[in-house]
Enzyme design. Structure first.
Site, PDB file in Angstrom:
ATOM      1  CG  HIS A  35      -2.146  -0.960   0.945  1.00  0.00           C
ATOM      2  ND1 HIS A  35      -3.395  -0.569   0.539  1.00  0.00           N
ATOM      3  CD2 HIS A  35      -2.189  -2.307   1.019  1.00  0.00           C
ATOM      4  CE1 HIS A  35      -4.178  -1.647   0.412  1.00  0.00           C
ATOM      5  NE2 HIS A  35      -3.459  -2.714   0.694  1.00  0.00           N
ATOM      6  CG  ASP A  37       1.109   0.846  -5.185  1.00  0.00           C
ATOM      7  OD1 ASP A  37       0.313   1.069  -4.236  1.00  0.00           O
ATOM      8  OD2 ASP A  37       0.825   0.102  -6.148  1.00  0.00           O
ATOM      9  CB  ALA A 133      -4.174 -16.043  -5.477  1.00  0.00           C
ATOM     10  CG  LEU A 135      -0.183 -14.717  -6.322  1.00  0.00           C
ATOM     11  CD1 LEU A 135      -0.076 -16.198  -6.656  1.00  0.00           C
ATOM     12  CD2 LEU A 135       1.109 -14.240  -5.648  1.00  0.00           C
ATOM     13  CB  SER A 136      -0.782  -8.953  -9.960  1.00  0.00           C
ATOM     14  OG  SER A 136      -0.786  -7.980  -8.994  1.00  0.00           O
ATOM     15  CB  SER A 138      -6.105  -7.604 -12.768  1.00  0.00           C
ATOM     16  OG  SER A 138      -5.372  -7.070 -11.685  1.00  0.00           O
ATOM     17  CG  ASP A 182      -0.306  -5.062  -8.550  1.00  0.00           C
ATOM     18  OD1 ASP A 182       0.555  -5.082  -7.648  1.00  0.00           O
ATOM     19  OD2 ASP A 182      -1.526  -5.027  -8.333  1.00  0.00           O
TER      20      ASP A 182
HETATM   21  C1  GLA Z   1      -2.895  -4.201  -5.023  1.00  0.00           C
HETATM   22  C2  GLA Z   1      -2.756  -2.980  -5.928  1.00  0.00           C
HETATM   23  C3  GLA Z   1      -1.335  -2.395  -5.871  1.00  0.00           C
HETATM   24  C4  GLA Z   1      -0.886  -2.189  -4.440  1.00  0.00           C
HETATM   25  C5  GLA Z   1      -1.161  -3.426  -3.586  1.00  0.00           C
HETATM   26  C6  GLA Z   1      -0.880  -3.208  -2.139  1.00  0.00           C
HETATM   27  O1  GLA Z   1      -2.109  -5.245  -5.515  1.00  0.00           O
HETATM   28  O2  GLA Z   1      -3.055  -3.331  -7.256  1.00  0.00           O
HETATM   29  O3  GLA Z   1      -1.291  -1.213  -6.608  1.00  0.00           O
HETATM   30  O4  GLA Z   1      -1.487  -1.054  -3.882  1.00  0.00           O
HETATM   31  O5  GLA Z   1      -2.497  -3.877  -3.706  1.00  0.00           O
HETATM   32  O6  GLA Z   1       0.480  -3.017  -1.940  1.00  0.00           O
END
Ligand code: GLA
Length: 392
Positions: A35, A37, A133, A135-136, A138, A182
């Site tokens: 959090h 970023d 999960a 792990l992005s 998206s 991400d």
């Molecule tokens: C998600 C968001 C990121 C970041 C994280 C927390 O993955 O997409 O931009 O804020 O949460 O670090």
């Protein structure tokens, strides 16, 4: 079938012809810096081996059609109509399709290309990044789309600009108020290295992790608790950070240091103060992790991972019981450090584990979930891998 094979097969099914090529982008795990970023701070993520692949075939009619193994129905629209779809939140576009269509829209906006002159495309997606999960998955869809369209449309955009277009799609086409971490991790990832990002300047440094040579494995523990950042808690945390920065009279929480915390405690209500304290201390932990890794190697960073988790659990309050149990059990059975990773409210934890304890940690975590009456977690190792690009 592999994800790349599935993407190709889906495109053949859709168009009756072979794709012109396939591109892919990875998911990411964040080693530390959560959090931070969107507070203009520091993060230290790496791209993982699991990837989303897209098979692409050009078409002559200026339309874009997207299809995926996550959703049966293709979505098709004229490239010139994307402007009408985004940033307005039209609910006639299927949720997942907003990611690739939003990226096409954001790339056209960012490059200044004339949608009338761009060639149409069919895009078929398949992924082995687990969804929901933390792990992005998206960012992996966004990165694969951005990389493919940048190449076939000849936009000549650099990786940071492609990542930023992905974030814009996420913010404006999907409506999730996330930061840039991400997409940058998915674009810039490199084998065996994490990316140290300054989210204000967007300057990046590749830092070798050296887990393998140090006899360490990074385990992901996917709790199976699903989260979505377009709703609820994520946006509330972001709003609290912005409120804290405003009261403290700084453009972003990045501009505060641990020395400012006593004053913050005087000026802020308890909840806002704890949100601020998480961000300020987490930024410092990212800097300390990078420095410790360089000076003493990966076995020395465990305490920083643990402290990061405690801060998210107690101050930022984004953990859930399953994540706490995964972290505590990992540590108790041999991990040198563990923390939840990603936006929180579910998703995954990571544990840095000496190779000889991997089996013990994985089975202890699984057993502890059964004892607590939680659904079985998915525990697997991840390796830092290369970022987005055309498949060989
Ligand atoms: C998600 C968001 C990121 C970041 C994280 C927390 O993955 O997409 O931009 O804020 O949460 O670090």
């Amino acid at each position: 079938m592999s994800a790349v094979g599935a993407a190709r097969a889906l495109l053949v099914e859709l168009t009756g012809t072979e794709p012109d090529g396939t591109w892919s982008a990875p998911g990411r795990a964040n080693l530390i810096g959560e959090h931070t970023d969107y507070n203009d701070g520091f993060v230290f993520p790496f791209a993982i081996g699991e990837r989303t692949h897209v098979a692409l075939r050009h078409r002559d009619d200026g339309r874009i059609r997207v299809v995926s193994t996550f959703d049966a129905d293709p979505v098709e629209v004229a490239l010139t109509d994307l402007d009408g779809l985004f940033p307005a939140r039209r609910d006639d576009v299927a949720e997942w399709a907003r990611y690739p269509l939003g990226v096409a829209w954001a790339l056209i906006q960012a490059s200044g290309a004339d949608a009338v002159t761009l060639g149409g495309v069919d895009l078929a997606f398949a992924s082995d990044v687990p969804v929901g999960a933390g792990l992005s998955s998206s960012a992996a869809i966004e990165g694969a789309t951005a990389s493919a369209l940048n190449d076939v449309w000849g936009l000549g955009m650099g990786r940071v600009a492609l990542a930023t277009a992905g974030t814009r799609a996420e913010n404006e086409a999907v409506g999730a108020p996330t930061g840039v971490m991400d997409q940058l991790a998915s674009m810039l990832g490199e084998a065996d290295a994490a990316i140290f990002l300054d989210c204000r300047s967007l300057e990046t440094e590749v830092v070798e992790l050296g887990f393998g040579p140090a006899g360490l494995t990074l385990l992901v523990i996917d709790t199976g608790v699903k989260h979505a950042h377009s709703t609820g808690g994520y946006g509330e945390r972001r709003a609290a950070c912005e409120r804290g920065a405003a009261v403290m009279g700084v453009p972003a929480l990045r501009d505060l240091s641990v020395d400012d915390l006593p004053r913050a405690q005087e000026l802020l209500d308890d909840v806002t103060f704890r949100r601020v304290r998480h961000i300020v201390t987490e930024n410092q932990r990212v800097l300390d992790t990078v420095q410790t890794l360089r000076a003493h190697g990966p076995r020395a960073i465990g305490g920083l991972l643990d402290a990061s988790h405690a801060s998210m659990r107690d101050d930022f309050e984004i953990s859930v019981p399953e994540l706490d149990l995964a972290v505590d059990t990992s540590r108790a059975t041999g991990a040198i450090g563990a923390r939840m990773t990603g936006g929180g409210f579910g998703g995954a934890a990571i544990a840095l584990v000496p190779d000889e304890h991997v089996e013990a940690v994985a089975s202890a975590v699984t057993a502890s979930f059964a004892d607590a009456g939680f659904a079985a977690p998915h525990v697997f190792p991840v390796a830092a891998s290369r970022g987005a690009g055309r498949d060989a």
